[in-house]
Design a protein around this motif. Structure first.
Motif, short mmCIF file in Angstrom:
data_model
loop_
_atom_site.label_atom_id
_atom_site.label_comp_id
_atom_site.label_asym_id
_atom_site.label_seq_id
_atom_site.Cartn_x
_atom_site.Cartn_y
_atom_site.Cartn_z
N GLU A 7 51.92 26.08 57.61
CA GLU A 7 51.02 25.47 56.62
C GLU A 7 49.80 26.35 56.38
N MET A 8 49.23 26.89 57.45
CA MET A 8 48.04 27.75 57.32
C MET A 8 48.36 28.98 56.47
N HIS A 9 49.52 29.62 56.76
CA HIS A 9 49.86 30.83 55.99
C HIS A 9 50.16 30.51 54.53
N LEU A 10 50.82 29.39 54.29
CA LEU A 10 51.10 29.03 52.90
C LEU A 10 49.81 28.73 52.15
N THR A 11 48.85 28.12 52.81
CA THR A 11 47.54 27.89 52.18
C THR A 11 46.92 29.21 51.77
N ASN A 12 46.96 30.20 52.66
CA ASN A 12 46.42 31.53 52.32
C ASN A 12 47.19 32.17 51.18
#
Length: 956
Positions: free
Chosen positions: A918-923
Motif C-alpha cells: 500500500e505504501m509503495h502504491l501510494t508513492n
C-alpha cells in the motif's frame, strides 16, 4: 456621504451606504403625492439604520412640502393601550377603550358584535382625522419600531390606507426583526396586501465600511483592517459607529499594526454597555445572562437548571440578550470574553464561586463530557467534593491528543494537583501531568516526574516513573541525567526483586532496561558506559510484550552501531516490529526502521516509518513526527528518491520551526541540507546546516555525524577540499570515540579517501581504506561492500582499479543505493575513458546519466553528459516518462498492480507485507499523478513481471 433623493431635490442628510434605499422610498413618496396611496415596510435588525433612513426621508419630504406625522413604538413589559399609537399619530383625542364584558358574556355573540362595532366606530373616527389632514395636502404617516405598536392602532392605519386609495398618502412602517411585539402579526397582514411594499435593510458592504473607517480614523485604511471591522460589526452601522468611536479614543490606526488592538477594543466596546443594559432588565433576564456567562454557551437544559428560569421564559430572555448584542452576532448563544467578564464582574466572589460549583454539578448530573465539567472546576478556589478530583483526571485522560487539548489537560491536572491529595494521589497526578505536558512543556514534565520519583518509596514504585522520565528526556539535554537515574533505578530494582522475580516484575525489569538502552543509543557520551553495563550482547527477548519489543529495538540499534553483521541487527529490528498492523509506532519503531534502512531493507524501513508517522499524527506527538519525517527523508535520499526526500525534509523543517528546541529539529535541517546538496543548491544547503548547528549537537550520534558528513559535502561543493577533509576526518574520530564502527551510518571514509588521493596523500588514503575494510566486511550489505570496493578502486592503479570499480558498479546495482550506483558508474566511465576505452566509457556514462536523472541528481547527470560528449557519444535524452522516477520496488509493485494482481498477492509474491505494498502504491500514484490502479500508464507493461514467486492470477 451626502445622499440626495435622486429626484432633483436638494435636502440631504449624511447617510452612508443607504442611497439606493433612500431613492426607493423617495420614488414611493412621489407616487403617493400624485394620488396613489402607498405603504412601505422597512425591516431590519437593531442598529441596521432604519431610524436614520426614515429621518433622512422625513427631512426630504418636509422640504418638498409634504406633511409628516411620526410615532415611535417603545418596548414595555405592560401591554400598550388600544389606539394609543393611532391617536398620537393622527393628533386625535383618545378613544375610550371598549368596556370589558363580564366573564360569562365574553364568548357570547352579542358581546363580540358589540366589540366589533366599537372598533369600527373608532376606525371611522380616526379615518375622519386623516381625511382632514389630507385636505391640507400630501401626508406621510411614519411609524418607527411598529412592532411595539398596539394591534388596534395598526388596524386603524390599515383602514385609513384602504379607504384612501386615490389620495396623496404615504405610510411608512419600520419593523425591528429578531423580536416579536404586539404589532408584529398585524404588520404581516398589512405586508400581504398589494398596496404595501417591503424594503429589507442589509449589512453595509466593505466599501461603505471603508468610508466610515476613513472618516473616523483619519487615514487610508488597510484592507484587512476594514474587513475585520465589517466582521466584528456584522455590517451593522450602529455597532460600527460604536466600534470606531472606541478605536478613535484608543488611538488605533487603521493599518496592519492596529489589527491586534482592533480585536481587543472591539470586544471592549461591546462589553461596555452590558452592565447598564442588564441593570434595566427583569430579574429572569439577568439570571439567564449570568448563567450563560458561566456556562459559555446556550445549552437549553443546563442553562435553565443553572439560572432557575423555565425554558419558555428563558427563550424570550435569550432573544432579548441577542437583540442587544450581549450574545455575540453570528453565534447560536456564545458571549465574547469581554462580555462574559462584564456580566460576572458585578457578582460578589462567594456568589460567583457558588455559581461555578453549581454549574459543575448541573453539568455532571446531566452526564455531560468530563471536559465541560472540568472547565468549571478549574476556576474554583476549593474542590469541596471527592467527585471533582476524579472528573478533572478523567477530563485530562479523555482529551484528544491535540496541542490545544494537551494544554487543557495540563490545566485540569494542575488544578487537581493543587487540591488536598493523599501521597499516592499526588504521585499519580504528577505522572499524569507529566504525560500531558510532555509535548507542550517537556521541561515541566521532567520536573513533575522528578517530584513523583521523590514521592515513591520503593524501587518497584520508582521504576515505571523512571521509564517515563527516560522516554520524556529522549534526545533532550536532560538525557544524560535520565540515563544515570535509570541506571540507579535498575540497580535498586534488581536488588529489591532478588533472584526469583515474578513475571510482572520481570516485565518491569525489561521495561526499565529497554528505557535505559533507548535513551542511551543516540547519546555519544553514554553509549559506551551503557554498552559495558549491559554486556556486549544482552540476551534478546522473544518480543511478546511492548517492553520486550522496545528492548529488541534498542538492541538492534546497538548492534547496528557496533557494526555487527547487518542480518543480525535486521533480525532484531524485525522482531521488535512484530506487532499487529494497528499498533501505534513510537520512538522504538522509528529506531528499528532506521536500523532496517542501514541494513539495506529499505521497503521494511519505509513501512515502519509510515507506521510511526501514522501513530504520531493520531496521538499528536509532533517531535516524534518530526524525527520520523527527517529520518524518512534521509532513507529516501539514500535510496535515490531525491524528490520525495525533499518533500519530507521541507515538511520536517516546518515542524522544526514551530519549536526550535524540539528533539529532532537539527535532523530536519540536516535532511534538508542533504537534499539541497544533491540538487546543486550549495548556499541554501549551508544555510540549512547552519540552522542545525547548535550547542549539544555533538552529543547525538545520529545527528552529529550526519551533520559532519553533509558539512564536508557542502565544503567540497564550494571547492574547499581541505575544509571538507577536516569535516570528514572529524566525523571519523568522533565515531571512533563513541565506539561506532558501522560503515554506512555516515560513510565519511569514502569521500575522505577520494579527497586524500586528490591532494596527493595516497598513503593516508590507503591506511584509511585498510582501517575501514573490516567494518565493511563485517556489516556486509551490498551498499557497504559496493562503497568499500569504490574506496579500494580509488587507491588502486591500472587494471586493478578498473576491475574494482567495475565490481563496485555490479555490487551496487543489487543494492537500494541508486545514488551511489550512479556515482560508481560515472567513476567507472571516467576511468575507462582514461584507458582509451571510449565505447565502454559511453555505456557506463549513459547508465550514470539515466540513474542520476531518475534520482533527481542534476549535478552528476550534467557532469556525465559533458564527459559523454568528450567520449564521442550523443547527448542522451532526459527521462521523458514519470515511470523512470519510480524506485525498483515501486516499479515492481506497479507492474503487478497494473496486471490486476491484488495487494495481498503482490505481498506474497515479493515477500513483503500488504502495508508495504500500500505504501509503495501510494508513492507510485503520487509520482505518476494518477488516482488508482486503473490509471496506471500502459508503458509499465514494458518492464515485465518482476522475478520472484509468481502471483496467482485473478480468476484462477
Amino acid at each position: 456621504m451626502a445622499v440626495s433623493s435622486g429626484i432633483g431635490h436638494g435636502a440631504t442628510r449624511l447617510l452612508v451606504g443607504r442611497s439606493t434605499e433612500l431613492n426607493d422610498l423617495a420614488r414611493h413618496a412621489a407616487k403617493a403625492r400624485d394620488g396613489a396611496a402607498r405603504a412601505v415596510l422597512v425591516r431590519g435588525p437593531a442598529g441596521i439604520g432604519r431610524t436614520s433612513l426614515l429621518s433622512s426621508l422625513t427631512e426630504q419630504l418636509r422640504s418638498d412640502g409634504m406633511a409628516v406625522r411620526s410615532f415611535t413604538g417603545r418596548e414595555s413589559a405592560v401591554r400598550p393601550r388600544p389606539y394609543q399609537a393611532a391617536h398620537e399619530l393622527l393628533g386625535a383625542a383618545p378613544t375610550p377603550a371598549p368596556a370589558r364584558p363580564a366573564p360569562r358574556a365574553r364568548a357570547t355573540a352579542p358581546a363580540a358584535t358589540s366589540a366589533a362595532c366599537l372598533a369600527y366606530a373608532a376606525q371611522r373616527r380616526l379615518y375622519g382625522h386623516a381625511v382632514a389632514l389630507l385636505a391640507a395636502g400630501p401626508l406621510a404617516l411614519v411609524l418607527d419600531d411598529a412592532q411595539w405598536c398596539d394591534e388596534a392602532s395598526l388596524k386603524c392605519v390599515d383602514f385609513v390606507l384602504r379607504r384612501s386609495a386615490g389620495r396623496p398618502l404615504l405610510v411608512l412602517f419600520a419593523q425591528r426583526t429578531e423580536c416579536g411585539g404586539p404589532g408584529a402579526p398585524m404588520l404581516g397582514e398589512i405586508l400581504a396586501q398589494d398596496r404595501c411594499d417591503l424594503l429589507e435593510l442589509g449589512p453595509l458592504g466593505e466599501d461603505e465600511t471603508a468610508r466610515l473607517v476613513t472618516g473616523a480614523l483619519a487615514g487610508p485604511p488597510d484592507e484587512r483592517f476594514v474587513r475585520r471591522c465589517a466582521e466584528l460589526s456584522g455590517g451593522n452601522p450602529q455597532l460600527l459607529h460604536r466600534l470606531l468611536a472606541g478605536l478613535r479614543k484608543a488611538g488605533v490606526r487603521p493599518d496592519t499594526g492596529g489589527l491586534h488592538r482592533l480585536e481587543v477594543v472591539g470586544q471592549r466596546v461591546v462589553a461596555a454597555g452590558v452592565p447598564a443594559y442588564l441593570a434595566a432588565q427583569p430579574h429572569h433576564v439577568r439570571q439567564v445572562a449570568r448563567a450563560l456567562a458561566v456556562l459559555g454557551r446556550d445549552d437549553a437544559e443546563p442553562l435553565s437548571a443553572l439560572s432557575g428560569v423555565p425554558l419558555k421564559r428563558m427563550t424570550s430572555a435569550l432573544d432579548a440578550l441577542r437583540r442587544n448584542d450581549v450574545i455575540a452576532p453570528g453565534t447560536t448563544g456564545a458571549m465574547c470574553d469581554a462580555v462574559r467578564s462584564a456580566v460576572l464582574d458585578g457578582l460578589a466572589a462567594p456568589k460567583l464561586e457558588w455559581l461555578r460549583a453549581r454549574a459543575a454539578r448541573v453539568l455532571n448530573d446531566a452526564g455531560r463530557p468530563a471536559w465541560e465539567v472540568a472547565d468549571q472546576l478549574v476556576l474554583l478556589k476549593e474542590l469541596t467534593e471527592p467527585w471533582m478530583l476524579a472528573v478533572l483526571r478523567d477530563a485530562a485522560a479523555e482529551a484528544p491528543a491535540r496541542t490545544t487539548t494537551s494544554r487543557a489537560s495540563v490545566r485540569y491536572l494542575q488544578r487537581a494537583l493543587a487540591a488536598e491529595l493523599t501521597e499516592d494521589q499526588r504521585k499519580d497526578v504528577r505522572i499524569e501531568l507529566a504525560r500531558a505536558s510532555a509535548q507542550v512543556a517537556p521541561a515541566m514534565a521532567l520536573w513533575h516526574l522528578r517530584q513523583a520519583l521523590g514521592d515513591a518509596t520503593t524501587a518497584r514504585d520508582r521504576a515505571p516513573i523512571a521509564v517515563e522520565y527516560g522516554m520524556t528526556a529522549l534526545g533532550s539535554r536532560s538525557a544524560p541525567e535520565a540515563i544515570r537515574m535509570l541506571g540507579r533505578t535498575l540497580d535498586a530494582l534488581t536488588a529489591e526483586l532478588g533472584e526469583n522475580p515474578t513475571p510482572a516484575d520481570r516485565e518491569l525489569l525489561t521495561s526499565l532496561t529497554s528505557a535505559l538502552l533507548v535513551t542511551a543509543v543516540n547519546e555519544k557520551g553514554a553509549m559506551a558506559a551503557v554498552r559495558e553495563r549491559t554486556g556486549t550482547s544482552p540476551a534478546a527477548p522473544a518480543g511478546d510484550s511492548p517492553a520486550e519489543r522496545q528492548l529488541l529495538s534498542a538492541l538492534s540499534g546497538f548492534a547496528a552501531l557496533d557494526g555487527r553483521p547487518a542480518h543480525e541487527a535486521a533480525a532484531l529490528a524485525r522482531r521488535s516490529l512484530r506487532v499487529q498492523e494497528s499498533a501505534p509506532g513510537g520512538w522504538w519503531v522509528l529506531g528499528s526502521s532506521l536500523v532496517l534502512a542501514l541494513a539495506d531493507e529499505v521497503d521494511e524501513a519505509l513501512a515502519g516509518l509510515d507506521r510511526t508517522l501514522t501513530g504520531s499524527r493520531a496521538r499528536h506527538e509532533p517531535w516524534l513526527h518530526l524525527g520520523a519525517l527527517a529520518g524518512r527523508s534521509l532513507v529516501r535520499h539514500g535510496a535515490g528518491d531525491v524528490a520525495a526526500a525533499a518533500e519530507d525534509a521541507r515538511t520536517a523543517v516546518e515542524f522544526a520551526e514551530q519549536g526550535e528546541r524540539a528533539p529532532g529539529a537539527p535532523l530536519a535541517y540536516i535532511a534538508l541540507g542533504t537534499v539541497l546538496l544533491s540538487r546543486g543548491r550549495t548556499e541554501r544547503a549551508e544555510a540549512a546546516l547552519d540552522r542545525a548547528a547548535r550547542p549539544g549537537l555533538e552529543r547525538h550520534i545520529w545527528e552529529w555525524h550526519h551533520y559532519l558528513y553533509a558539512k564536508g559535502r557542502a565544503r567540497r561543493a564550494r571547492g574547499d577540499l581541505d575544509g571538507a577533509l577536516e569535516a570528514w576526518l572529524r566525523c571519523g574520530r568522533s565515531l571512533e570515540e563513541a565506539g561506532v564502527t558501522n560503515p554506512v551510518l555516515a560513510p565519511w571514509w569514502l569521500p575522505a579517501t577520494h579527497t586524500l588521493v586528490g591532494l596527493g596523500r595516497t598513503g593516508e588514503a590507503a591506511d584509511l581504506v585498510a582501517r575501514t575494510a573490516p567494518w565493511v566486511r563485517r556489516w556486509g550489505t551490498p551498499r557497504a561492500q559496493g562503497l568499500g570496493l569504490l574506496a579500494a578502486g580509488i587507491i588502486a592503479e591500472g587494471r586493478a582499479r578498473l576491475d574494482l570499480l567495475a565490481e563496485a558498479v555490479d555490487v551496487l546495482a543489487g543494492s537500494p543505493a541508486r545514488l551511489e550506483h550512479a556515482k560508481a558508474a560515472y567513476q567507472l566511465g571516467c576511468e575507462l575513458l582514461r584507458h582509451d576505452d571510449a565505447r565502454g566509457a559511453r555505456r557506463h556514462l549513459r547508465q550514470a546519466i539515466e540513474l542520476a536523472t531518475r534520482c533527481g541528481y542534476p549535478m552528476l547527470s550534467e557532469r556525465a553528459r559533458k564527459l559523454l560528449v568528450t567520449a564521442g557519444g550523443r547527448m542522451p535524452q532526459l527521462a521523458s516518462s514519470p515511470v523512470d522516477s519510480l524506485t525498483d520496488s515501486e516499479r515492481k509493485i506497479a507492474v503487478l498492480a497494473k496486471g490486476g494482481v491484488s495487494n495481498r498477492e503482490i505481498a506474497e509474491a515479493l515477500f513483503v507485507t500488504p502495508r508495504t505494498v500500500e505504501m509503495h502504491l501510494t508513492n507510485v500514484y503520487r509520482k505518476l499523478d494518477v488516482r488508482g490502479r486503473a490509471d496506471l500508464p500502459a508503458q509499465l507493461a514494458a518492464y515485465g513481471t518482476p522475478p520472484g514467486r509468481q502471483p496467482r492470477r485473478p480468476g484462477r
